[in-house]
Design an enzyme around this catalytic site. Structure first.
Site, mmCIF file in Angstrom:
data_model
loop_
_atom_site.group_PDB
_atom_site.id
_atom_site.type_symbol
_atom_site.label_atom_id
_atom_site.label_comp_id
_atom_site.label_asym_id
_atom_site.label_seq_id
_atom_site.Cartn_x
_atom_site.Cartn_y
_atom_site.Cartn_z
ATOM 1 C CG ASP A 30 22.895 -1.479 35.509
ATOM 2 O OD1 ASP A 30 23.525 -2.400 34.962
ATOM 3 O OD2 ASP A 30 23.396 -0.707 36.335
ATOM 4 C CB ILE A 31 24.381 -2.096 30.202
ATOM 5 C CG1 ILE A 31 25.637 -1.837 31.029
ATOM 6 C CG2 ILE A 31 23.945 -0.857 29.435
ATOM 7 C CD1 ILE A 31 26.869 -1.572 30.197
ATOM 8 C CG ASN A 86 28.502 1.740 44.797
ATOM 9 O OD1 ASN A 86 28.026 1.350 45.846
ATOM 10 N ND2 ASN A 86 28.352 1.095 43.660
ATOM 11 C CD GLN A 93 31.668 7.484 42.149
ATOM 12 O OE1 GLN A 93 32.090 7.846 43.250
ATOM 13 N NE2 GLN A 93 31.175 8.331 41.270
ATOM 14 C CG HIS A 99 26.008 6.218 39.038
ATOM 15 N ND1 HIS A 99 27.333 6.616 39.137
ATOM 16 C CD2 HIS A 99 26.008 4.873 39.172
ATOM 17 C CE1 HIS A 99 28.096 5.543 39.325
ATOM 18 N NE2 HIS A 99 27.309 4.472 39.363
ATOM 19 C CG HIS A 101 23.247 1.289 40.710
ATOM 20 N ND1 HIS A 101 23.457 0.613 39.532
ATOM 21 C CD2 HIS A 101 24.422 1.906 41.002
ATOM 22 C CE1 HIS A 101 24.694 0.794 39.132
ATOM 23 N NE2 HIS A 101 25.305 1.582 40.010
#
Length: 113
Positions: A30-31, A86, A93, A99, A101
């Site tokens: 994750d960024i 989400n 979301q 996706h 996490h």
């Protein structure tokens, strides 16, 4: 979908710190990590959200959870981790590509915080 952030990551048009890839999914860091370990697992097939899971892609969801478990084990997350999905705007979301996490290496609170 040409303007999807995650589709562009899958195609290599946007760089990511890729940690896993197979024929059906990719996983990357994750960024904006919210835990010492925070990565995403996404299908290569564009599915907008969990609301769009159907008979044609339901087995892919099981594969995603298998990959989450595989990566978590390789990262030493035996004490636990959180998987977050989400769904839709009201569910938080922000990218319209399903996706998951995965967060670990810290104590998770409930409710989240």
């Amino acid at each position: 979908m040409t303007d999807c952030l995650f589709c562009n990551i899958i195609k290599g048009k946007i760089p990511s710190n890729l940690i896993y890839e197979d024929e059906r999914v990719i996983a990357f860091e994750d960024i904006n990590p919210q835990a010492p370990v925070h990565f995403l697992v996404i299908p290569k097939e564009h599915i907008e959200s969990a609301a769009y899971i159907d008979e044609n892609n339901k087995n892919l969801m099981g594969h995603i959870l298998f990959v989450v478990s595989k990566i978590a084990k390789s990262r030493g997350l035996e004490e636990g981790y959180r998987i977050v999905n989400n769904c839709g705007i009201n569910g938080g979301q922000t990218v319209e590509h399903i996706h998951f996490h995965v967060l670990g290496e810290r104590k998770m609170l409930w409710p989240p915080g």
